[in-house]
Scaffold this motif. Structure first.
Motif, PDB file in Angstrom:
ATOM      1  N   VAL A   1       0.835  -1.209   0.000  1.00 42.24           N
ATOM      2  CA  VAL A   1       0.000   0.000   0.000  1.00 42.24           C
ATOM      3  C   VAL A   1       0.870   1.259   0.000  1.00 42.24           C
ATOM      4  O   VAL A   1       0.826   2.064  -0.940  1.00 42.24           O
ATOM      5  CB  VAL A   1      -0.956   0.019   1.218  1.00 42.24           C
ATOM      6  N   LEU A   2       1.639   1.453   1.097  1.00 42.23           N
ATOM      7  CA  LEU A   2       2.361   2.725   1.241  1.00 42.23           C
ATOM      8  C   LEU A   2       3.464   2.897   0.206  1.00 42.23           C
ATOM      9  O   LEU A   2       3.600   3.980  -0.385  1.00 42.23           O
ATOM     10  CB  LEU A   2       2.943   2.824   2.659  1.00 42.23           C
ATOM     11  N   ALA A   3       4.284   1.858   0.005  1.00 36.92           N
ATOM     12  CA  ALA A   3       5.364   1.981  -0.968  1.00 36.92           C
ATOM     13  C   ALA A   3       4.828   2.202  -2.383  1.00 36.92           C
ATOM     14  O   ALA A   3       5.318   3.098  -3.094  1.00 36.92           O
ATOM     15  CB  ALA A   3       6.262   0.736  -0.910  1.00 36.92           C
ATOM     16  N   PRO A   4       3.813   1.426  -2.846  1.00 36.68           N
ATOM     17  CA  PRO A   4       3.264   1.733  -4.177  1.00 36.68           C
ATOM     18  C   PRO A   4       2.653   3.133  -4.260  1.00 36.68           C
ATOM     19  O   PRO A   4       2.803   3.817  -5.274  1.00 36.68           O
ATOM     20  CB  PRO A   4       2.207   0.645  -4.375  1.00 36.68           C
ATOM     21  N   ILE A   5       1.934   3.536  -3.183  1.00 37.83           N
ATOM     22  CA  ILE A   5       1.367   4.893  -3.196  1.00 37.83           C
ATOM     23  C   ILE A   5       2.483   5.934  -3.253  1.00 37.83           C
ATOM     24  O   ILE A   5       2.388   6.932  -3.982  1.00 37.83           O
ATOM     25  CB  ILE A   5       0.472   5.111  -1.964  1.00 37.83           C
ATOM     26  N   GLY A   6       3.569   5.733  -2.466  1.00 41.00           N
ATOM     27  CA  GLY A   6       4.698   6.674  -2.503  1.00 41.00           C
ATOM     28  C   GLY A   6       5.329   6.733  -3.880  1.00 41.00           C
ATOM     29  O   GLY A   6       5.634   7.823  -4.389  1.00 41.00           O
ATOM     30  N   ARG A   7       5.535   5.537  -4.514  1.00 36.75           N
ATOM     31  CA  ARG A   7       6.103   5.541  -5.854  1.00 36.75           C
ATOM     32  C   ARG A   7       5.170   6.200  -6.859  1.00 36.75           C
ATOM     33  O   ARG A   7       5.612   6.953  -7.741  1.00 36.75           O
ATOM     34  CB  ARG A   7       6.436   4.108  -6.279  1.00 36.75           C
ATOM     35  N   ALA A   8       3.869   5.957  -6.699  1.00 41.45           N
ATOM     36  CA  ALA A   8       2.918   6.596  -7.601  1.00 41.45           C
ATOM     37  C   ALA A   8       2.900   8.110  -7.414  1.00 41.45           C
ATOM     38  O   ALA A   8       2.863   8.873  -8.392  1.00 41.45           O
ATOM     39  CB  ALA A   8       1.514   6.015  -7.366  1.00 41.45           C
ATOM     40  N   LEU A   9       2.916   8.538  -6.145  1.00 46.42           N
ATOM     41  CA  LEU A   9       2.950   9.985  -5.896  1.00 46.42           C
ATOM     42  C   LEU A   9       4.236  10.609  -6.417  1.00 46.42           C
ATOM     43  O   LEU A   9       4.213  11.720  -6.978  1.00 46.42           O
ATOM     44  CB  LEU A   9       2.799  10.257  -4.397  1.00 46.42           C
ATOM     45  N   ALA A  10       5.373   9.937  -6.226  1.00 49.41           N
ATOM     46  CA  ALA A  10       6.629  10.459  -6.755  1.00 49.41           C
ATOM     47  C   ALA A  10       6.587  10.542  -8.272  1.00 49.41           C
ATOM     48  O   ALA A  10       7.046  11.527  -8.873  1.00 49.41           O
ATOM     49  CB  ALA A  10       7.793   9.573  -6.299  1.00 49.41           C
ATOM     50  N   ARG A  11       6.002   9.505  -8.914  1.00 50.69           N
ATOM     51  CA  ARG A  11       5.886   9.532 -10.370  1.00 50.69           C
ATOM     52  C   ARG A  11       4.961  10.650 -10.828  1.00 50.69           C
ATOM     53  O   ARG A  11       5.247  11.386 -11.793  1.00 50.69           O
ATOM     54  CB  ARG A  11       5.378   8.175 -10.861  1.00 50.69           C
TER      55      ARG A  11
END
Length: 216
Positions: A74-84
């Motif tokens: 959840v958090l890591a994919p959301i962080g990567r998505a937000l960074a992207r």
């Protein structure tokens, strides 16, 4: 005949009695200590250790595993998505804006400023104002030096004129008229008056002495 000391067995009896008393006192304490240690070992073995392992298992499966799953899925994919998203929605547009809008506009503005302001002012200073300022400065320095020379000459002429018109007549009057007149007044007026004054003073002292008696 028996030559042995009857009291030689006393230390052995005292030692045995002391050991018996110590055994009676220490035996219950050691028994209590061993029983307490056995109970604590059994308590740790059959209650505390299983409870600790159960709590560790529960903490692992109820906290660590869910938090790890939450971070990984959840958090890591959301962080990567937000960074992207931030990269594509902010960094890329801002970089494009800087490279294709702001930087060319800044270069154009600087080119205009250089063309319309810096270059004319540089040319004006180099070919007009600079030479004019240098010429004006040289002219002012020359005028200042010449004015000093003129004022010096005027000052000398004024001093010479004043000396010829005022100083020289006054000096001549003092030397030719006032000095002989002063000598004549001193010789014919002041000195006779001084002699008369001294004579009058002496006569007055004699009259005072004759009338009132002189000091002995």
């Amino acid at each position: 005949m028996n030559t042995e000391n009857p009291g030689s067995d006393a230390p052995g009896c005292l030692t045995g009695a002391a050991r018996a008393v110590a055994l009676v006192v220490v035996l219950p304490v050691r028994l209590l200590w061993d029983a307490l240690a056995f109970c604590l070992r059994q308590l740790w073995r059959w209650i505390l250790a299983p409870i600790g392992r159960a709590l560790a298992w529960l903490a692992h499966h109820l906290l660590v595993v869910p938090l790890r799953w939450l971070w990984e899925w959840v958090l890591a994919p959301i962080g990567r998505a937000l960074a992207r998203l931030a990269h594509h929605l902010l960094v890329v547009p801002l970089r494009w804006l800087w490279e294709w809008v702001l930087l060319p506009v800044a270069r154009a503005v600087w080119w205009l400023v250089d063309l319309l302001l810096v270059t004319p002012l540089t040319w004006l200073w180099r070919y007009v104002l600079g030479p004019v300022c240098r010429v004006a400065g040289a002219a002012l320095a020359w005028a200042w030096r010449i004015a000093g020379q003129i004022l010096g000459a005027v000052g000398r002429a004024v001093r010479r004129t004043l000396w010829n018109l005022v100083g020289r007549p006054l000096a001549w009057t003092y030397r030719v008229l006032l000095t002989p007149l002063g000598h004549a007044l001193r010789a014919w007026v002041w000195e006779p008056l001084a002699v008369v004054g001294r004579a009058v003073g002496a006569a007055a002292r004699e009259v005072r002495a004759a009338l009132f008696g002189g000091a002995r």
